[in-house]
Structures are given as structure tokens and as C-alpha cells.
Scaffold this active site. Structure first.
Site, PDB file in Angstrom:
ATOM      1  N   ASP A  78      -0.783  11.672  10.094  1.00 16.15           N
ATOM      2  CA  ASP A  78      -2.237  11.197   9.961  1.00 16.15           C
ATOM      3  C   ASP A  78      -2.370  10.517  11.454  1.00 16.15           C
ATOM      4  O   ASP A  78      -1.677  10.364  12.084  1.00 16.15           O
ATOM      5  CB  ASP A  78      -1.998  10.097   8.799  1.00 16.15           C
ATOM      6  CG  ASP A  78      -0.788   9.382   8.528  1.00 16.15           C
ATOM      7  OD1 ASP A  78      -0.166   9.175   9.816  1.00 16.15           O
ATOM      8  OD2 ASP A  78      -0.702   8.797   7.713  1.00 16.15           O
ATOM      9  N   ASN A 147       1.600   0.863  -2.030  1.00 11.50           N
ATOM     10  CA  ASN A 147       1.144   1.340  -2.992  1.00 11.50           C
ATOM     11  C   ASN A 147       1.441   2.741  -3.309  1.00 11.50           C
ATOM     12  O   ASN A 147       0.429   3.236  -4.194  1.00 11.50           O
ATOM     13  CB  ASN A 147      -0.444   1.073  -2.831  1.00 11.50           C
ATOM     14  CG  ASN A 147      -0.980   1.981  -1.354  1.00 11.50           C
ATOM     15  OD1 ASN A 147      -0.094   2.834  -0.986  1.00 11.50           O
ATOM     16  ND2 ASN A 147      -2.168   1.930  -1.440  1.00 11.50           N
ATOM     17  N   HIS A 149       1.340   5.401  -1.354  1.00  9.63           N
ATOM     18  CA  HIS A 149       0.774   6.277  -0.777  1.00  9.63           C
ATOM     19  C   HIS A 149       1.714   7.108   0.455  1.00  9.63           C
ATOM     20  O   HIS A 149       2.977   6.715   0.464  1.00  9.63           O
ATOM     21  CB  HIS A 149      -0.265   5.713  -0.001  1.00  9.63           C
ATOM     22  CG  HIS A 149      -0.044   5.190   1.413  1.00  9.63           C
ATOM     23  ND1 HIS A 149      -0.854   3.964   1.912  1.00  9.63           N
ATOM     24  CD2 HIS A 149       1.031   5.101   2.493  1.00  9.63           C
ATOM     25  CE1 HIS A 149      -0.374   3.404   2.850  1.00  9.63           C
ATOM     26  NE2 HIS A 149       0.787   3.911   3.179  1.00  9.63           N
ATOM     27  N   GLU A 154      -3.959   7.951  -0.493  1.00  6.40           N
ATOM     28  CA  GLU A 154      -4.184   6.524  -1.384  1.00  6.40           C
ATOM     29  C   GLU A 154      -4.016   6.973  -2.908  1.00  6.40           C
ATOM     30  O   GLU A 154      -4.462   8.012  -3.277  1.00  6.40           O
ATOM     31  CB  GLU A 154      -5.245   5.816  -1.046  1.00  6.40           C
ATOM     32  CG  GLU A 154      -5.248   5.439   0.570  1.00  6.40           C
ATOM     33  CD  GLU A 154      -4.457   4.384   1.062  1.00  6.40           C
ATOM     34  OE1 GLU A 154      -3.168   4.266   0.235  1.00  6.40           O
ATOM     35  OE2 GLU A 154      -4.624   3.398   1.834  1.00  6.40           O
TER      36      GLU A 154
HETATM   37  C1  F6R Z   1       2.566   6.698   8.468  1.00  4.35           C
HETATM   38  C2  F6R Z   1       2.211   7.128   7.154  1.00  4.35           C
HETATM   39  C3  F6R Z   1       2.454   6.113   6.168  1.00  4.35           C
HETATM   40  C4  F6R Z   1       3.745   5.140   6.383  1.00  4.35           C
HETATM   41  C5  F6R Z   1       3.744   4.252   5.161  1.00  4.35           C
HETATM   42  C6  F6R Z   1       4.820   3.354   5.257  1.00  4.35           C
HETATM   43  O1  F6R Z   1       2.298   7.982   9.264  1.00  4.35           O
HETATM   44  O2  F6R Z   1       1.886   8.088   7.006  1.00  4.35           O
HETATM   45  O3  F6R Z   1       2.275   6.633   4.871  1.00  4.35           O
HETATM   46  O4  F6R Z   1       4.706   6.056   6.140  1.00  4.35           O
HETATM   47  O5  F6R Z   1       2.288   3.379   5.075  1.00  4.35           O
HETATM   48  O6  F6R Z   1       4.994   2.483   6.405  1.00  4.35           O
HETATM   49  P1  F6R Z   1       6.049   1.497   6.862  1.00  4.35           P
HETATM   50  O7  F6R Z   1       7.038   2.342   7.533  1.00  4.35           O
HETATM   51  O8  F6R Z   1       5.304   0.978   7.868  1.00  4.35           O
HETATM   52  O9  F6R Z   1       6.480   0.760   5.705  1.00  4.35           O
END
Ligand code: F6R
Length: 252
Positions: A78, A147, A149, A154
Site C-alpha cells: 500500500d 482493527n 486491517h 479496513e
Molecule cells: C503496512 C500495512 C498495514 C500495517 C498495519 C500494522 O504496509 O499495510 O496493514 O501492517 O497497520 O502496522 P504496525 O506494524 O505499525 O503495527
């Protein structure tokens, strides 16, 4: 699908580790094996805090002469919409900082959605096609949002299939504000691979650490499969490995 058939499909593996250091080392070893066994692998990569230690280990392995990225191709999950390429919060910047500038990867082999392209339809279709042209993803690395995702898929009413633009939820904006000077600077939209794009990967590895992730790990992998918890779909992937520390697994 009947319960028996489902049992055969669900072969989720959990690697339980003590702490973040062990998580990073073990997960890096999985990527190491993938790269050694298939030096022309297509790796799906993630940003965020969870994989930083893993990338550090990969760089160390490369510096020891044990890894060669020259034929590796990558596709990131992303990218924020609207941040310039040199913005230090863009995921492109993150990947350069933590991995790409430190190993011998060919920049031509790096794929990240272009968050500066304002034409969402064109950009999403370009990105999905680019992944298809790579021949699909061999190993997809994931983190998990508080959450549920994955990528920026989401919680919602359905599992989005392909790369698309999303409005980030308040909880994601709140979780990601730690990286920005001010919450008002957190982008409100992102381009993300779809759940279908992710599920097509041959192998999926998720890294999760810390107590904050414990409730969602329980819900996603010990609860029902629902688009309200996007990561729960991974229960159906035929080769899914969760590498998690004791704190993240503390509620199961
Ligand atoms: C990042 C992504 C997100 C993160 C998720 C967890 O490319 O796609 O889904 O993997 O938000 O983020 P952290 O590792 O910062 O807890």
C-alpha cells in the site's frame, strides 16, 4: 464449504516467540529461505513498525554475503495518497530507508502504488496489472492493524478483491498519527492491494507483536471469518504463517 473440507484447507501455522527480537529473526529466516530457494522470488512487502526488525536482519544477512537481491522483485501492499515521493512518511521512503537502499535490489524490480497519481482508477488498475505481470506474489509479508486491517483493507461489508483506493478509518488515522508531527498531517486515503490480491500469494507470513495486538489476534484467528475483521480471511489461506510474540498471543 463443509466443515470437513474447511478443516483440510485451514492449515494456519503459528510460530510463538518470546519477544520482538526473536520475532524479527525468525521471520527474517523465513524470507531468507524463500530468497535462497528461489532467487527470482516476487516478495510482497509491508511497512509499519512490525517488520522493521525483520528488515534489519535481512540487511545484516545481505552484508554477510548470505543474500542476493539482484533478481528479487517486490510489490508493496500500500501507499498513502497525496504524499510527495520525498515525503519521509511515504511508504516508498520507508522501504528505501529500511531495505532497498541497503541491499542490491534493482530499482526496476521495485513496485509500490504511486500515491502521487490523483487518478485512482488508473493507478489501481496499473498496479494490479503490474503484479499480474510479475507472475503473482510468491511470499506476502503482512502486519495487522489494531482493527484487523491487512494492507489498508479496513473493516467493511465485503472483502475487496483488487487494488483500490480507501478512506482510512478514524482508528487507523489515530494509530498512525505517531509517525506524523500532527494528526492533521496523516493522509486520509491510501491505495492498497485488495484482499483478493493478497490471498493469491503462494505463501503469507504475518508478523505481530505486543499486547496491543492481542485482542485482534484472538478475534482474527480464533473468531469467525468476516469482512468486519479483514485479517480473518487468512484462516482460509492454504499457506499462512503467523509469527507472533507472547504478548500478542496472550489472549489465546
Ligand atoms: C503496512 C500495512 C498495514 C500495517 C498495519 C500494522 O504496509 O499495510 O496493514 O501492517 O497497520 O502496522 P504496525 O506494524 O505499525 O503495527
Amino acid at each position: 464449504m463443509g466443515a470437513e473440507a474447511l478443516k483440510e484447507v485451514c492449515i494456519m501455522k503459528i510460530i510463538r516467540v518470546k519477544d520482538y527480537e526473536e520475532l524479527s529473526r525468525k521471520a527474517a529466516n523465513i524470507l531468507f529461505a524463500q530468497i535462497v530457494l528461489k532467487p527470482e522470488s516476487v516478495l510482497g512487502l509491508a511497512t509499519g513498525s512490525s517488520p522493521i526488525g525483520l528488515y534489519e536482519h535481512l540487511v545484516e544477512m545481505y552484508n554477510h554475503g548470505d543474500l542476493d537481491f539482484s533478481n528479487i522483485k517486490t510489490a508493496n501492499l500500500d501507499e498513502y495518497v497525496g504524499l510527495s515521493l520525498d515525503n519521509d512518511q511515504s511508504y516508498k521512503y520507508f522501504m528505501n530507508e529500511h531495505l532497498f537502499s541497503k541491499v542490491n535490489i534493482d530499482s526496476k524490480n521495485v513496485n509500490i502504488p504511486d500515491g502521487t497519481n490523483p487518478d485512482a482508477e488508473a493507478e489501481c488498475s496499473r498496479y494490479e496489472k503490474a503484479i499480474g505481470a510479475l507472475g503473482g506474489i510468491d511470499l506476502q509479508l503482512l502486519g495487522i492493524g489494531n482493527n484487523g486491517h491487512i494492507g489498508f483493507n479496513e473493516p467493511g461489508d465485503f472483502f475487496p478483491k483488487e487494488t483500490h483506493i480507501v478512506d482510512l478509518t478514524e482508528s487507523t488515522i489515530e494509530a498512525n498519527k505517531r509517525f506524523f508531527e500532527d494528526i492533521s498531517m496523516v493522509p486520509r486515503q491510501a491505495y492498497t492491494m485488495g484482499i483478493g490480491t493478497i490471498m493469491k500469494a503462494g505463501k503469507i507470513v504475518m508478523v505481530a507483536n505486543g499486547e496491543k495486538k492481542a485482542p485482534i489476534i484472538k478475534e482474527a484467528f480464533y473468531g469467525k471469518i468476516t469482512p468486519q475483521v479483514p485479517a480473518s480471511i487468512l484462516q482460509l489461506h492454504p499457506d499462512f504463517t503467523l509469527v507472533a510474540d507472547e504478548a500478542a498471543l496472550s489472549q489465546i
